[in-house]
Design an enzyme around this catalytic site. Structure first.
Site, PDB file in Angstrom:
ATOM      1  N   LYS A 143       0.811  -1.220   0.000  1.00  0.00           N
ATOM      2  CA  LYS A 143       0.000   0.000   0.000  1.00  0.00           C
ATOM      3  C   LYS A 143       0.841   1.265   0.000  1.00  0.00           C
ATOM      4  O   LYS A 143       2.015   1.252   0.368  1.00  0.00           O
ATOM      5  CB  LYS A 143      -1.001  -0.040   1.153  1.00  0.00           C
ATOM      6  CG  LYS A 143      -2.145  -1.011   0.800  1.00  0.00           C
ATOM      7  CD  LYS A 143      -3.308  -0.962   1.723  1.00  0.00           C
ATOM      8  CE  LYS A 143      -4.391  -1.922   1.181  1.00  0.00           C
ATOM      9  NZ  LYS A 143      -5.338  -2.312   2.211  1.00  0.00           N
ATOM     10  N   ARG A 157      -3.539 -10.341   4.675  1.00  0.00           N
ATOM     11  CA  ARG A 157      -3.961 -10.321   3.268  1.00  0.00           C
ATOM     12  C   ARG A 157      -2.809  -9.749   2.439  1.00  0.00           C
ATOM     13  O   ARG A 157      -2.467  -8.575   2.597  1.00  0.00           O
ATOM     14  CB  ARG A 157      -5.220  -9.460   3.139  1.00  0.00           C
ATOM     15  CG  ARG A 157      -5.811  -9.410   1.736  1.00  0.00           C
ATOM     16  CD  ARG A 157      -7.046  -8.514   1.706  1.00  0.00           C
ATOM     17  NE  ARG A 157      -7.665  -8.501   0.405  1.00  0.00           N
ATOM     18  CZ  ARG A 157      -7.254  -7.743  -0.606  1.00  0.00           C
ATOM     19  NH1 ARG A 157      -6.223  -6.938  -0.470  1.00  0.00           N
ATOM     20  NH2 ARG A 157      -7.888  -7.789  -1.779  1.00  0.00           N
TER      21      ARG A 157
HETATM   22  N1  HH2 Z   1      -7.381  -3.906   0.806  1.00  0.00           N
HETATM   23  C1  HH2 Z   1      -7.719  -3.890  -0.500  1.00  0.00           C
HETATM   24  C2  HH2 Z   1      -8.840  -4.616  -0.955  1.00  0.00           C
HETATM   25  N2  HH2 Z   1      -9.560  -5.377  -0.098  1.00  0.00           N
HETATM   26  N3  HH2 Z   1      -9.924  -6.211   2.072  1.00  0.00           N
HETATM   27  C3  HH2 Z   1      -9.592  -6.257   3.366  1.00  0.00           C
HETATM   28  N4  HH2 Z   1     -10.301  -7.023   4.210  1.00  0.00           N
HETATM   29  N5  HH2 Z   1      -8.543  -5.548   3.864  1.00  0.00           N
HETATM   30  C4  HH2 Z   1      -7.766  -4.753   3.071  1.00  0.00           C
HETATM   31  O1  HH2 Z   1      -6.836  -4.087   3.585  1.00  0.00           O
HETATM   32  C5  HH2 Z   1      -8.101  -4.666   1.675  1.00  0.00           C
HETATM   33  C6  HH2 Z   1      -9.207  -5.434   1.209  1.00  0.00           C
HETATM   34  C7  HH2 Z   1      -6.918  -3.092  -1.472  1.00  0.00           C
HETATM   35  O2  HH2 Z   1      -5.883  -3.872  -2.034  1.00  0.00           O
HETATM   36  P1  HH2 Z   1      -5.954  -4.594  -3.460  1.00  0.00           P
HETATM   37  O3  HH2 Z   1      -7.019  -5.620  -3.485  1.00  0.00           O
HETATM   38  O4  HH2 Z   1      -4.612  -5.097  -3.831  1.00  0.00           O
HETATM   39  O5  HH2 Z   1      -6.270  -3.424  -4.465  1.00  0.00           O
HETATM   40  P2  HH2 Z   1      -7.583  -3.023  -5.259  1.00  0.00           P
HETATM   41  O6  HH2 Z   1      -8.644  -2.707  -4.260  1.00  0.00           O
HETATM   42  O7  HH2 Z   1      -7.155  -1.840  -6.074  1.00  0.00           O
HETATM   43  O8  HH2 Z   1      -8.007  -4.175  -6.117  1.00  0.00           O
END
Ligand code: HH2
Length: 286
Positions: free
Chosen positions: A231, A265
């Site tokens: 992040k 995660r």
């Molecule tokens: N962060 C993201 C998405 N989903 N879910 C939980 N429970 N906790 C988190 O910190 C979290 C999440 C963001 O990361 P990412 O999926 O890599 O990115 P994007 O939302 O752009 O797909």
């Protein structure tokens, strides 16, 4: 509609087995999206997504979190039908070929979660902590796990809402209230998992304080989830580009080691497993 008792029992068993290794469970991120902040566009085809999930499972991931809508700051909303089209074939194929894998769907729409559970998902990862009124009821009816993540506003607005008086107290109180609603809807405490929402409407100091306070969140009696992987706060604090944030990500997982049931995660599960294994071995050699 209620699922049949044998599939519910299998789901319960899979979810409980997440912590069989005696370390925090590792959840591998599978973004079936064109626009996710670190891996958008890589796993848009069902085959590419499936192959990546299998690689993460082979690397030690305990859970695969399949998402069809990016939550990066400013991301546009995706209609439910498109989200279902992106995630369903991947979940169904993973369930068919990996009956013991724990599968999660990263969605804030009950309609998407409903289809994903029917296709074999065990867990709903809801970054809005059940803002869709149907979500808590759905999880309770299906005995599905439910991750309640803290976020202010929406991905479009959250970065303009980062001011708190006491960030840890406010986030923990907000999650505690949402957990209460989930219990009232009929979910047992072990199926309600709490996540402080690292990077979701928090500034750098807020993210660090919430990571440090993860064991306090665990003291509410639920499993805790934390998602610092790659992040932007790691980039701002260390100067690392998005592809080079693995060391910062691993350091941010450290507070999970002090929680009785934690889930981390991450985008690179095998590195997280190795880090957690070594950290546990060192702690137990003391
Ligand atoms: N962060 C993201 C998405 N989903 N879910 C939980 N429970 N906790 C988190 O910190 C979290 C999440 C963001 O990361 P990412 O999926 O890599 O990115 P994007 O939302 O752009 O797909």
């Amino acid at each position: 509609m209620r699922a049949n008792p044998s599939s519910l029992a299998a789901r319960r068993k899979r979810l409980a087995a997440c912590w069989a290794h005696g370390r925090p469970a590792v959840m591998g991120v599978l973004n079936c999206t064109p626009d996710s902040f670190s891996d958008g566009g890589r796993y848009l085809s069902a085959q590419a997504a499936f192959d990546h999930a299998v690689k993460m499972l082979a690397g030690g991931a305990d859970i695969i979190d399949v998402g069809g809508e990016s939550t990066r700051p400013g991301a546009p909303p995706v209609p439910a039908a498109e989200e279902i089209h992106r995630v369903l074939p991947v979940i169904a194929e993973l369930r068919r070929r990996h009956p013991d894998a724990v599968l999660s769907v990263d969605t804030s729409k009950a309609a998407v979660a409903d289809e994903a559970l029917a296709a074999g998902a065990d867990l709903i990862n809801d970054v809005t902590a059940g803002r869709d009124p149907a979500m808590l009821r759905l999880a309770a009816d299906r005995s599905a796990g439910l991750i309640l993540m803290h976020m202010r506003g929406t991905p479009r607005t959250m970065q303009s809402e980062t001011a708190y008086t006491h960030v840890v107290a406010e986030v923990h109180a907000g999650l505690s209230e949402r957990a209460r609603s989930a219990l009232d809807a009929g979910l047992p405490p072990e199926l309600v998992w709490l996540d402080p929402g690292i990077g979701f409407g928090k500034d750098d100091a807020g993210n660090l304080a919430l990571l440090a306070a993860l064991p306090d969140l665990a003291s509410l009696g639920h499993p805790v989830v934390v998602g610092p992987s790659r992040k932007s706060f790691i980039g701002r604090l260390t100067g690392a580009g998005v592809e080079d944030r693995l060391p910062g990500t691993l350091a941010a997982l450290q507070p999970a080691l002090a929680c009785p049931r934690a889930v981390v995660r991450v985008h690179e599960p095998s590195a997280a497993v190795q880090y957690l294994q070594m950290a546990m071995l060192i702690a137990s050699a003391r």
